[in-house]
Every structure is written in structure tokens, then in C-alpha cells.
Design an enzyme around this catalytic site. Structure first.
Site, PDB file in Angstrom:
ATOM      1  CE  LYS A 282       5.891  66.450  17.287  1.00  0.00           C
ATOM      2  NZ  LYS A 282       5.523  67.851  17.522  1.00  0.00           N
ATOM      3  CE  LYS A 335       8.698  67.001  14.543  1.00  0.00           C
ATOM      4  NZ  LYS A 335       7.971  68.033  15.238  1.00  0.00           N
ATOM      5  CE1 TYR A 400      14.540  73.491  11.745  1.00  0.00           C
ATOM      6  CE2 TYR A 400      15.028  71.138  11.785  1.00  0.00           C
ATOM      7  CZ  TYR A 400      14.281  72.215  12.218  1.00  0.00           C
ATOM      8  OH  TYR A 400      13.262  72.033  13.111  1.00  0.00           O
TER       9      TYR A 400
END
Ligand code: PBG
Length: 415
Positions: A282, A335, A400
């Protein structure tokens, strides 16, 4: 001058491999099939519709372009086959595997399915949903609306969810104790989803930031994010989420050693079946801005660079992956997604665990913004993007767009 139908038939029958181009883009074809009415046998004329593969009658005699013929001269670039057709001698022609939709489908290397998606949902305690301006189309859901959204996505084959809560400021502390309140919003939401959809997979984010009055993923002392103290809290948070019924806990905090500690905590409490999806690589990324808007979780001071990775580093992701694998992670996440496809591929090639990619809020916002301006076709660009994650090596995609993409796939008859 136009061909008559009879002339086309004559031409077609005089040539064993007559080829009729029914082109929808006249300009492309006509640029190399200019009609020469003077010197040419009418049966051999080039038209927009029929290309004479000898390519002998393309240019006006004497024109500049007529002076170079690729099939002629001492070192011809092209040759001719037995039928006097121009020919680039080559056995391999990769275009054969692309020649129509069925062929392309047959040889396609990757497929994205709704079952590959994890759908992130923002939730809050309020009765009404609140739009997120920097993420058009996404909302912070009331728990009722969350259930509706889960139901709709589930119906489309998206059965895995990850929950992100917006927590009341009054509940935020440095130790983030609300993170393991069994009556907190996340445990309640998990119970609601698992009651209604026992076959769903509910993932929970393990990190203190939504609960931290410092706006950081860990406990703060003198401006520093404390590693081991934070892990103490994360273990409590993960066990609390597991007790509520979470199927997967997803530590996103980037503290050193948290995967192993959380694994041991879960196991010690009897949750050996609860999986760990580790945010392995991340990065300290500017692409999280809209997410922090959504949860009002911008860092209270400084940035997250002492725990999230430097975007300049790729090798370091392999170190994190090796540690997380050894500590018992079940799945490894990279990510953000799109700007880090190389990292996804490196993890895929260097570990044996499933890889997840997080198509983060800023990536979503960029696509939305360009599409609102009419600069990109949203459906095409989103489905391509999701496919690219797969090709790069991601087995799982947090996006999303999960519900919307599944709807598009269904509309297109792909499911
Ligand atoms: C926090 C967390 C963040 C995201 C997921 N979990 C933000 C951050 O690290 O500041 C970002 C997701 C997104 O941008 O879509 N633990």
C-alpha cells in the site's frame, strides 16, 4: 466513375480470390485505392469497394507516388504470390486469431467476472445517504441503503463487500477504541449483511484511521505513529470484526508485523477460518484523496509516509509480500491499482497467493471526471481498466465500479 453491379460480378469471377471490402470507413480505403480511369482495364479498376490485390493500378502514371513500387527494384520490400497478389511472405500472422468475435473469444487469455470483484461501501449512522462530491455516483450509505445496495450487487453476482465507516468525531480517540466496540457501526453492518446474505463474503478494513482523532492509521505519540501499540489495537479490532461475522479481515494500516499478530489473535480466539486479505503493498499515494473526503479521514497532521510505501519502490513490495506470506496472509493486495500494475505483476510472479488490486477512489474520480466532460466512454474505459488488472495479474479487484460493471456485463450478455 462507379462500378456497375455487372462489372463487379465480372471482376469477382475473373479472380479466384476476389475480395469485396464492405467498408464503413470510406476514407481509409479510398486513400490507397485511387481510381485510375485512363490506363486501366475496367475489370481491374480499383474502387472503394473492391481492391485489386495486384495493386498495379493504384497511382496515376507519372505521379510522384507512382515512382516507388514496393514489389519492384533491386531490393523489393514486398513480393507477389502465385496469383500476382502483393504478398508479405510470412507464416505467422497473429491477426488470424483476431479475425472475428468468436475467434477472439476463443483465444482470450483473461476474463473478468463479477465474482472477482470486491465492492467497497461507505457507511454512516445517518438515516439519509450523503453524496460524495469527489466520487460522483458513490454515496455514504445509511445501513438500510447499504442493505439495498448489497442486495442489488448480489443479484448481479457481486457477492463480496468491504465496509468503510464514517465515524462521529465524538467517538474518535488516539487509541481508536471505537474500532472494537461490538456495537459500533461496522460490527452491526457485518451482522446485517451476513444475516440476510449468509453466502456473501464480508470483508472489513483493519486500521484505526476512521476512529482516530489524529487522522492516522495508528496510535500517535509525539507526532510518531507507534507500530507495536497500534498492532495491539488492530488485533482487538480484527477479533471484534470476526466475532460479528466478518469472513475476511483486511489490514490496511501498513504496520510491521500486523499480519502475523492478527493471525495469531484470530486463531487464539477460535477464528481459524477467518481470512486475511493483507494490504501488502500500500503506497503513500495522492490517489486516496476522494476516499478521505468520503470518510472525513484526512491525516490530522503530516502524511502517511512513515508507514505507507514510497511510490518510487518496487523491490520493497516483494519484501512486504514475503513477510505477509510468511505471517499467514491468505491474499495480497496492491494499492492503488492502475499506476502500480507493474507491482501487481511482480507480486503475481513472486508469490503463490491470490493477488488483489485496489482500483482506488482517485482512479475512480479521474474516470468519472473525464466521462462527465465527454472525453472518455465510461463503460468502455471501465471494462478495459478492469480487464487490465486481470492481465497484470490481479485475481481480485476492489472497485467502486463493481455493481455498475456487473450490470454492463449482464447487459452485454457476457454473463
Ligand atoms: C485507510 C484506507 C485508505 C483507503 C482504504 N483504506 C486511505 C488511506 O490510507 O489514507 C483508500 C481507498 C481509496 O482511496 O479508494 N486505512
Amino acid at each position: 466513375m462507379k462500378f456497375t453491379t455487372a462489372a463487379i460480378l465480372l471482376f469477382a469471377s475473373s479472380c479466384t480470390s476476389a475480395f469485396v471490402v464492405t467498408n464503413s470507413n470510406k476514407n481509409v480505403v479510398s486513400s490507397f485505392s485511387r481510381l485510375n480511369a485512363i490506363t486501366v482495364d475496367p475489370n481491374k479498376q480499383q474502387t472503394d469497394d473492391v481492391i485489386d490485390r495486384s495493386m498495379r493500378f493504384v497511382d496515376e502514371p507519372g505521379s510522384d507516388s507512382a515512382s516507388f513500387q514496393p514489389t519492384e527494384g533491386e531490393r523489393p520490400a514486398l513480393t507477389r504470390n502465385n496469383n500476382d497478389q502483393v504478398w508479405v511472405p510470412q507464416r505467422a500472422r497473429p491477426r488470424r486469431n483476431r479475425k472475428n468475435a468468436a475467434m477472439r473469444a476463443m483465444v482470450r487469455e483473461n476474463i473478468v467476472l463479477p465474482s472477482n470483484f470486491i465492492y467497497p461501501l461507505f457507511i454512516h449512522e445517518e438515516d439519509e445517504n450523503v453524496a460524495i462530491p469527489s466520487m460522483p455516483g458513490c454515496e455514504r450509505h445509511s445501513l438500510d441503503s447499504m442493505m439495498k445496495e448489497v442486495g442489488e450487487a448480489y443479484e448481479l453476482g457481486v457477492k463480496t463487500f468491504v465496509l468503510f465507516p464514517k465515524v462521529d468525531d465524538a467517538l474518535k480517540t488516539n487509541l481508536g477504541v471505537e474500532a472494537y466496540n461490538p456495537e459500533g457501526i461496522v460490527p452491526r453492518a457485518v451482522r446485517m449483511i451476513k444475516d440476510a446474505f449468509p453466502e456473501s463474503i464480508v470483508c472489513t478494513d483493519v486500521a484505526l484511521d476512521p476512529y482516530s482523532n489524529q487522522g492516522h492509521d495508528g496510535v500517535v505519540e509525539d507526532g510518531k505513529i507507534l507500530n507495536d501499540v497500534t498492532i495491539n489495537q488492530l488485533c482487538k479490532q480484527a477479533v471484534c470484526q470476526a466475532k460479528a461475522g466478518a469472513d475476511v479481515v483486511a489490514p490496511s494500516d501498513m504496520m510491521d508485523g500486523r499480519v502475523g499478530a492478527i493471525r495469531d489473535a484470530l486463531d487464539a480466539e477460535g477464528f481459524t477460518d477467518v481470512s486475511i486479505l493483507s494490504y501488502t503493498a500500500k503506497y503513500a499515494s495522492a490517489y486516496y484523496g476522494p476516499f478521505r473526503d468520503a470518510l472525513d479521514s484526512h491525516p490530522g497532521f503530516g502524511d502517511k509516509k512513515t508507514y505507507q510505501q514510497d511510490p518510487a519502490n518496487g523491490e520493497e513490495a516483494l519484501l512486504e509480500a514475503a513477510l505477509d506470506s510468511a505471517e499467514g496472509a491468505d491474499m495480497l493486495m496492491v494499492k492503488p491499482g492502475m499506476p502500480y500494475l507493474d507491482v501487481i505483476r511482480r507480486l503475481k510472479d513472486n508469490t503463490n497467493l491470490p493477488i488483489a488490486a485496489y482500483h482506488v477512489s482517485g482512479e475512480y474520480a479521474m474516470i468519472k471526471a473525464a466521462c462527465e466532460k465527454g472525453w472518455l466512454n465510461e463503460k468502455d474505459v471501465v471494462l478495459e481498466t478492469l480487464m487490465c488488472f486481470k492481465r497484470a495479474g490481479a485475481d481480485i479487484i476492489l472497485t467502486y465500479y463493481a455493481k455498475q460493471a456487473a450490470q454492463w456485463m449482464k447487459d452485454d450478455g457476457l454473463l
